[in-house]
Design a protein around this motif. Structure first.
Motif, PDB file in Angstrom:
ATOM      1  N   ASN A 177       0.811  -1.218   0.000  1.00 34.65           N
ATOM      2  CA  ASN A 177       0.000   0.000   0.000  1.00 34.65           C
ATOM      3  C   ASN A 177       0.845   1.268   0.000  1.00 34.65           C
ATOM      4  OD1 ASN A 177      -2.400  -1.386  -0.138  1.00 34.65           O
ATOM      5  ND2 ASN A 177      -2.665  -1.445   2.078  1.00 34.65           N
ATOM      6  N   ALA A 178       1.972   1.254   0.698  1.00 33.46           N
ATOM      7  CA  ALA A 178       2.843   2.431   0.738  1.00 33.46           C
ATOM      8  C   ALA A 178       3.402   2.737  -0.652  1.00 33.46           C
ATOM      9  CB  ALA A 178       3.969   2.221   1.740  1.00 33.46           C
ATOM     10  N   THR A 179       3.797   1.705  -1.379  1.00 38.59           N
ATOM     11  CA  THR A 179       4.324   1.900  -2.736  1.00 38.59           C
ATOM     12  C   THR A 179       3.227   2.406  -3.661  1.00 38.59           C
ATOM     13  OG1 THR A 179       5.970   0.168  -2.386  1.00 38.59           O
ATOM     14  CG2 THR A 179       5.492   0.780  -4.673  1.00 38.59           C
ATOM     15  N   ARG A 180       2.040   1.838  -3.541  1.00 42.98           N
ATOM     16  CA  ARG A 180       0.908   2.310  -4.346  1.00 42.98           C
ATOM     17  C   ARG A 180       0.616   3.786  -4.060  1.00 42.98           C
ATOM     18  NH1 ARG A 180      -2.138  -1.932  -6.665  1.00 42.98           N
ATOM     19  NH2 ARG A 180      -1.566  -3.949  -5.788  1.00 42.98           N
ATOM     20  N   ALA A 181       0.676   4.169  -2.793  1.00 40.38           N
ATOM     21  CA  ALA A 181       0.420   5.563  -2.420  1.00 40.38           C
ATOM     22  C   ALA A 181       1.488   6.477  -3.001  1.00 40.38           C
ATOM     23  CB  ALA A 181       0.371   5.696  -0.898  1.00 40.38           C
ATOM     24  N   ARG A 182       2.741   6.039  -2.968  1.00 42.52           N
ATOM     25  CA  ARG A 182       3.829   6.847  -3.551  1.00 42.52           C
ATOM     26  C   ARG A 182       3.637   7.018  -5.055  1.00 42.52           C
ATOM     27  NH1 ARG A 182       7.569   9.285  -0.295  1.00 42.52           N
ATOM     28  NH2 ARG A 182       7.908   8.081   1.576  1.00 42.52           N
ATOM     29  N   LEU A 183       3.259   5.954  -5.724  1.00 39.74           N
ATOM     30  CA  LEU A 183       3.029   6.037  -7.174  1.00 39.74           C
ATOM     31  C   LEU A 183       1.855   6.966  -7.481  1.00 39.74           C
ATOM     32  CD1 LEU A 183       3.590   2.318  -8.188  1.00 39.74           C
ATOM     33  CD2 LEU A 183       5.101   4.253  -8.667  1.00 39.74           C
TER      34      LEU A 183
END
Length: 76
Positions: free
Chosen positions: A4-10
């Motif tokens: 989820n953190a990577t998705r949020a960054r993207l």
């Protein structure tokens, strides 16, 4: 699978790219209006050139990251 953190960054990166696109459009429109004062436009050239160089550098980084992401990583 992305966390989820990577998705949020993207998603944040996409939002900022969209903002930069709108900012470029607004700047282009302002410069088009400023053509009435042609003497002032050459002052913008070095700044806009520097902005373009930075954007090209960022684009190259994103292409490299995309290429690396497409390459399978095998643990040693």
């Amino acid at each position: 699978m992305l966390d989820n953190a990577t998705r949020a960054r993207l998603a944040e990166l996409r939002r900022r790219i969209d903002e930069a696109g709108r900012s470029c459009e607004e700047t282009e429109a302002a410069l088009a209006r400023a053509r009435r004062n042609a003497a002032a436009l050459p002052e913008t050239t070095p700044f806009l050139g520097a902005c373009a160089a930075e954007l090209e550098s960022l684009a190259a980084r994103m292409r490299r990251v995309a290429a690396e992401a497409a390459t399978p990583h095998y643990a040693d």
